[in-house]
Design a protein around this motif. Sequence first.
Motif, PDB file in Angstrom:
ATOM      1  N   GLY A 162      15.127  44.726 -28.171  1.00 58.86           N
ATOM      2  CA  GLY A 162      15.670  44.186 -26.930  1.00 58.86           C
ATOM      3  C   GLY A 162      14.555  43.709 -26.028  1.00 58.86           C
ATOM      4  O   GLY A 162      13.501  44.351 -25.950  1.00 58.86           O
ATOM      5  N   VAL A 163      14.779  42.584 -25.369  1.00 56.59           N
ATOM      6  CA  VAL A 163      13.769  42.067 -24.458  1.00 56.59           C
ATOM      7  C   VAL A 163      14.460  41.342 -23.305  1.00 56.59           C
ATOM      8  O   VAL A 163      15.519  40.749 -23.484  1.00 56.59           O
ATOM      9  N   ARG A 164      13.859  41.471 -22.119  1.00 56.27           N
ATOM     10  CA  ARG A 164      14.392  40.749 -20.952  1.00 56.27           C
ATOM     11  C   ARG A 164      13.422  39.635 -20.597  1.00 56.27           C
ATOM     12  O   ARG A 164      12.215  39.877 -20.534  1.00 56.27           O
ATOM     13  N   VAL A 165      13.929  38.426 -20.390  1.00 53.55           N
ATOM     14  CA  VAL A 165      13.053  37.316 -19.996  1.00 53.55           C
ATOM     15  C   VAL A 165      13.572  36.694 -18.709  1.00 53.55           C
ATOM     16  O   VAL A 165      14.774  36.674 -18.447  1.00 53.55           O
ATOM     17  N   GLN A 166      12.611  36.208 -17.915  1.00 52.24           N
ATOM     18  CA  GLN A 166      12.973  35.635 -16.611  1.00 52.24           C
ATOM     19  C   GLN A 166      12.615  34.158 -16.516  1.00 52.24           C
ATOM     20  O   GLN A 166      12.978  33.494 -15.558  1.00 52.24           O
ATOM     21  N   ASP A 167      11.834  33.666 -17.488  1.00 49.15           N
ATOM     22  CA  ASP A 167      11.402  32.268 -17.389  1.00 49.15           C
ATOM     23  C   ASP A 167      11.301  31.644 -18.777  1.00 49.15           C
ATOM     24  O   ASP A 167      11.447  32.325 -19.801  1.00 49.15           O
ATOM     25  N   ALA A 168      11.022  30.333 -18.770  1.00 46.38           N
ATOM     26  CA  ALA A 168      11.017  29.584 -20.031  1.00 46.38           C
ATOM     27  C   ALA A 168       9.955  30.124 -20.984  1.00 46.38           C
ATOM     28  O   ALA A 168      10.215  30.288 -22.184  1.00 46.38           O
ATOM     29  N   ALA A 169       8.780  30.411 -20.461  1.00 47.23           N
ATOM     30  CA  ALA A 169       7.698  30.887 -21.333  1.00 47.23           C
ATOM     31  C   ALA A 169       8.091  32.206 -22.007  1.00 47.23           C
ATOM     32  O   ALA A 169       7.835  32.416 -23.199  1.00 47.23           O
ATOM     33  N   GLY A 170       8.721  33.077 -21.253  1.00 45.65           N
ATOM     34  CA  GLY A 170       9.155  34.355 -21.800  1.00 45.65           C
ATOM     35  C   GLY A 170      10.190  34.165 -22.905  1.00 45.65           C
ATOM     36  O   GLY A 170      10.161  34.851 -23.935  1.00 45.65           O
ATOM     37  N   LEU A 171      11.088  33.220 -22.695  1.00 49.00           N
ATOM     38  CA  LEU A 171      12.124  32.977 -23.701  1.00 49.00           C
ATOM     39  C   LEU A 171      11.512  32.353 -24.960  1.00 49.00           C
ATOM     40  O   LEU A 171      11.878  32.726 -26.085  1.00 49.00           O
ATOM     41  N   GLU A 172      10.590  31.427 -24.766  1.00 52.78           N
ATOM     42  CA  GLU A 172       9.921  30.818 -25.929  1.00 52.78           C
ATOM     43  C   GLU A 172       9.236  31.902 -26.766  1.00 52.78           C
ATOM     44  O   GLU A 172       9.324  31.906 -27.987  1.00 52.78           O
ATOM     45  N   LYS A 173       8.575  32.811 -26.075  1.00 52.94           N
ATOM     46  CA  LYS A 173       7.866  33.884 -26.785  1.00 52.94           C
ATOM     47  C   LYS A 173       8.866  34.787 -27.529  1.00 52.94           C
ATOM     48  O   LYS A 173       8.657  35.150 -28.685  1.00 52.94           O
ATOM     49  N   ALA A 174       9.943  35.114 -26.855  1.00 54.56           N
ATOM     50  CA  ALA A 174      10.930  36.020 -27.474  1.00 54.56           C
ATOM     51  C   ALA A 174      11.584  35.390 -28.699  1.00 54.56           C
ATOM     52  O   ALA A 174      11.964  36.094 -29.640  1.00 54.56           O
ATOM     53  N   LEU A 175      11.707  34.049 -28.674  1.00 50.01           N
ATOM     54  CA  LEU A 175      12.389  33.375 -29.787  1.00 50.01           C
ATOM     55  C   LEU A 175      11.430  32.892 -30.870  1.00 50.01           C
ATOM     56  O   LEU A 175      11.869  32.380 -31.907  1.00 50.01           O
ATOM     57  N   ALA A 176      10.131  33.049 -30.643  1.00 53.29           N
ATOM     58  CA  ALA A 176       9.162  32.625 -31.663  1.00 53.29           C
ATOM     59  C   ALA A 176       9.407  33.425 -32.939  1.00 53.29           C
ATOM     60  O   ALA A 176       9.669  34.622 -32.893  1.00 53.29           O
ATOM     61  N   GLY A 177       9.380  32.766 -34.056  1.00 53.07           N
ATOM     62  CA  GLY A 177       9.592  33.472 -35.324  1.00 53.07           C
ATOM     63  C   GLY A 177      11.057  33.734 -35.618  1.00 53.07           C
ATOM     64  O   GLY A 177      11.376  34.559 -36.480  1.00 53.07           O
ATOM     65  N   LEU A 178      11.936  33.042 -34.914  1.00 52.36           N
ATOM     66  CA  LEU A 178      13.379  33.229 -35.140  1.00 52.36           C
ATOM     67  C   LEU A 178      13.737  33.038 -36.617  1.00 52.36           C
ATOM     68  O   LEU A 178      14.521  33.800 -37.179  1.00 52.36           O
ATOM     69  N   GLY A 179      13.121  32.020 -37.226  1.00 49.88           N
ATOM     70  CA  GLY A 179      13.432  31.725 -38.625  1.00 49.88           C
ATOM     71  C   GLY A 179      12.897  32.776 -39.582  1.00 49.88           C
ATOM     72  O   GLY A 179      13.299  32.835 -40.742  1.00 49.88           O
ATOM     73  N   ASP A 180      11.979  33.607 -39.107  1.00 49.31           N
ATOM     74  CA  ASP A 180      11.360  34.585 -40.018  1.00 49.31           C
ATOM     75  C   ASP A 180      12.002  35.962 -39.931  1.00 49.31           C
ATOM     76  O   ASP A 180      11.525  36.905 -40.559  1.00 49.31           O
ATOM     77  N   ARG A 181      13.029  36.098 -39.117  1.00 49.62           N
ATOM     78  CA  ARG A 181      13.647  37.427 -38.997  1.00 49.62           C
ATOM     79  C   ARG A 181      14.429  37.701 -40.277  1.00 49.62           C
ATOM     80  O   ARG A 181      15.557  37.262 -40.439  1.00 49.62           O
ATOM     81  N   SER A 182      13.809  38.435 -41.163  1.00 47.69           N
ATOM     82  CA  SER A 182      14.349  38.614 -42.503  1.00 47.69           C
ATOM     83  C   SER A 182      15.157  39.899 -42.599  1.00 47.69           C
ATOM     84  O   SER A 182      15.380  40.595 -41.602  1.00 47.69           O
ATOM     85  N   ALA A 183      15.531  40.220 -43.808  1.00 53.68           N
ATOM     86  CA  ALA A 183      16.412  41.369 -44.046  1.00 53.68           C
ATOM     87  C   ALA A 183      15.872  42.663 -43.435  1.00 53.68           C
ATOM     88  O   ALA A 183      16.628  43.499 -42.980  1.00 53.68           O
ATOM     89  N   GLY A 184      14.549  42.802 -43.383  1.00 52.76           N
ATOM     90  CA  GLY A 184      13.993  44.046 -42.858  1.00 52.76           C
ATOM     91  C   GLY A 184      13.969  44.124 -41.337  1.00 52.76           C
ATOM     92  O   GLY A 184      13.721  45.193 -40.773  1.00 52.76           O
ATOM     93  N   SER A 185      14.222  43.006 -40.658  1.00 50.24           N
ATOM     94  CA  SER A 185      14.116  42.991 -39.192  1.00 50.24           C
ATOM     95  C   SER A 185      15.317  43.669 -38.553  1.00 50.24           C
ATOM     96  O   SER A 185      16.406  43.716 -39.119  1.00 50.24           O
ATOM     97  N   ARG A 186      15.084  44.143 -37.322  1.00 54.27           N
ATOM     98  CA  ARG A 186      16.222  44.664 -36.561  1.00 54.27           C
ATOM     99  C   ARG A 186      16.918  43.492 -35.864  1.00 54.27           C
ATOM    100  O   ARG A 186      16.285  42.474 -35.575  1.00 54.27           O
ATOM    101  N   PRO A 187      18.194  43.634 -35.537  1.00 59.64           N
ATOM    102  CA  PRO A 187      18.834  42.609 -34.708  1.00 59.64           C
ATOM    103  C   PRO A 187      18.107  42.543 -33.360  1.00 59.64           C
ATOM    104  O   PRO A 187      17.510  43.523 -32.917  1.00 59.64           O
TER     105      PRO A 187
END
Length: 203
Positions: A162-187
């Motif tokens: 879980g992560v809280r973001v307040q601005d665009a940069a924070g959201l970009e960072k939180a979503l980086a690697g979205l495509g790599d969240r594989s079977a072992g990752s947590r939701p």
Amino acid sequence: MAAHRARLRAAWQAGRADGRLNPCDVVAIAREAAPPDAIMTTDVGSHKIMAGQVWQAREPRSVLIPNGLSAMGFGVPAAIAAKLIRPDQPVIALVGDGGFAMTATEMRVASALGVPVTVVVFADNSLNRIELRQQAMGYPPTSTRIPGTDLAAMAEAMDCDGVRVQDAAGLEKALAGLGDRSAGSRPLVIEARVDPAQYEVQF
Ligand SMILES: Cc1ncc(C[n+]2csc(CCOP(=O)(O)OP(=O)(O)O)c2C)c(N)n1
Ligand SMILES: [Mg+2]
């Protein structure tokens, strides 16, 4: 088509202001972060209208949006179901804080089943779609303001990231690697603290 798309995109950005996390920013950043084969779901509310207008589907059946009856509570379980059926494709849900409140505990099912969906919550402390309609009719906000919840802590309690973001940069960072969240990752649950002012210009 290109001219029409450009006009639509410009209109969709009306009311956007620098220095705050606008609803259109969340959609744009999510689209940028999502690989072409990503599946996107939405819930119902103002955020759905923002997402539905410009999210570009690159593959059939990659956009799941409830329309017509438009029942809230769709986005999170739809994302989990999509990920179960298509485990090799990244899945991202764009949901409101009201709709998330109705279905948040499904994230415990997602973590128990090892289904690494990403959920972005448009946290505006409001049932915004309804609050704006009350406003248009000259009524004060009535039962449409909802207090904020620490969604990152809530996610962690359900064995999700879980992560809280307040601005665009924070959201970009939180979503980086979205495509790599594989079977072992947590939701992952991202509480995106949006400023809903743009909606007043849009709707
Ligand atoms: C099950 C259900 N109950 C009520 C509604 C009416 N409704 C439509 S949008 C909305 C508010 C949604 O609030 P939120 O999830 O926070 O999204 P926002 O509009 O703030 O982006 C409501 C109550 C609905 N569509 N479905
Ligand atoms: Mg809301």
